[in-house]
Design a protein around this motif. Structure first.
Motif, mmCIF file in Angstrom:
data_model
loop_
_atom_site.group_PDB
_atom_site.id
_atom_site.type_symbol
_atom_site.label_atom_id
_atom_site.label_comp_id
_atom_site.label_asym_id
_atom_site.label_seq_id
_atom_site.Cartn_x
_atom_site.Cartn_y
_atom_site.Cartn_z
ATOM 1 N N LEU A 13 0.682 -1.228 -0.007
ATOM 2 C CA LEU A 13 0.034 0.006 0.026
ATOM 3 C C LEU A 13 0.643 1.254 0.029
ATOM 4 N N THR B 40 -8.497 -10.399 -0.977
ATOM 5 C CA THR B 40 -8.696 -9.682 0.186
ATOM 6 C C THR B 40 -8.960 -8.150 -0.056
ATOM 7 N N THR C 263 -7.431 -5.639 1.481
ATOM 8 C CA THR C 263 -6.084 -5.027 1.229
ATOM 9 C C THR C 263 -5.762 -5.201 -0.101
ATOM 10 N N GLU D 41 -5.255 -1.817 -2.759
ATOM 11 C CA GLU D 41 -3.995 -1.683 -3.591
ATOM 12 C C GLU D 41 -4.323 -1.106 -4.914
#
Length: 224
Positions: A32, A107, A109, A113
């Motif tokens: 990230l 995910t 995440t 991203e």
């Protein structure tokens, strides 16, 4: 040779060849840092436009109140940066939830991203928007304020002038182009981040983006 390396690994590949970029990126762990940097720059550019708008408001205030103008600008800048990061999370959450309808796997995440990478065109769109905002605001003539009651009236008049300025209309249309550019990146990002078909990824991204563009067009038409 160096140009080829930049194309294969840098931001140019995100912008021009997002499919190959995310196909390679998905082989690594989600990261990230770079997306957050993109969002930070996006927020800072938005902060410039916010500061310009606040300066107009400050100019309407009595002289004694203008001394607190720096505080107002600081809040506007901080707010724009926060809004930038909230926008990032909001887009990612919407894409993640919609992708569930198509059996998306992966995910949040990873979705966060790819969404951050997809905001890269908005950096360029924000720069153009900030330039247009400066041109519009610098051409405003702020009338003298003799009593506090005039502030609301003058503020409303200035807001209408800004909204109906041809440069503001053009900036809105140009902004749509950059939104579509981001959408193209998000489609490929969601395809790999959530293991979707190209069609399902396009629907995941296209539905909210289309609604947002419709809102922009309705707003622009309303000011014509």
């Amino acid at each position: 040779m160096r140009g080829t390396i930049v194309m294969n690994t840098g931001f140019l590949r995100v912008l021009l060849d997002p499919g190959r970029f995310f196909e390679e990126r998905i082989k690594n762990e989600p990261g990230l840092k770079i997306p957050a940097l993109i969002v930070l720059v996006y927020g800072l550019i938005g902060a410039v436009s916010a500061a310009l708008a606040v300066n107009v408001v400050i100019a309407l205030l009595p002289a004694e109140a203008q001394a607190f103008g720096a505080i107002g600008v600081a809040f506007a800048v901080a707010g724009a940066i926060v809004v930038g990061f909230l926008t990032w999370v909001f887009y990612a959450a919407v894409f993640y939830i919609l992708s569930m309808l198509f059996g998306g796997e992966g995910t949040f995440t990873r979705t966060l991203e790819v969404t951050g990478y997809g905001l890269l065109p908005q950096v360029f769109g924000g720069i153009i928007g900030a330039v247009f905002s400066y041109q519009v605001i610098s051409n405003l003539t702020i009338p003298p304020i003799t009593n506090p009651e005039q502030i609301a009236e003058v503020s409303e008049s200035l807001a209408i002038l800004v909204a109906t300025d041809p440069l503001t209309q053009i900036a809105g249309l140009v902004g749509i182009i950059f939104i579509l550019w981001s959408a193209n990146i998000w489609i490929f990002g969601m395809k790999y981040a959530r293991n979707l078909s190209t069609r399902d990824a396009a629907l995941t991204v296209g539905i909210p983006v289309a609604l947002y563009i419709a809102y922009i067009l309705i707003t622009l038409i309303g000011w014509l």
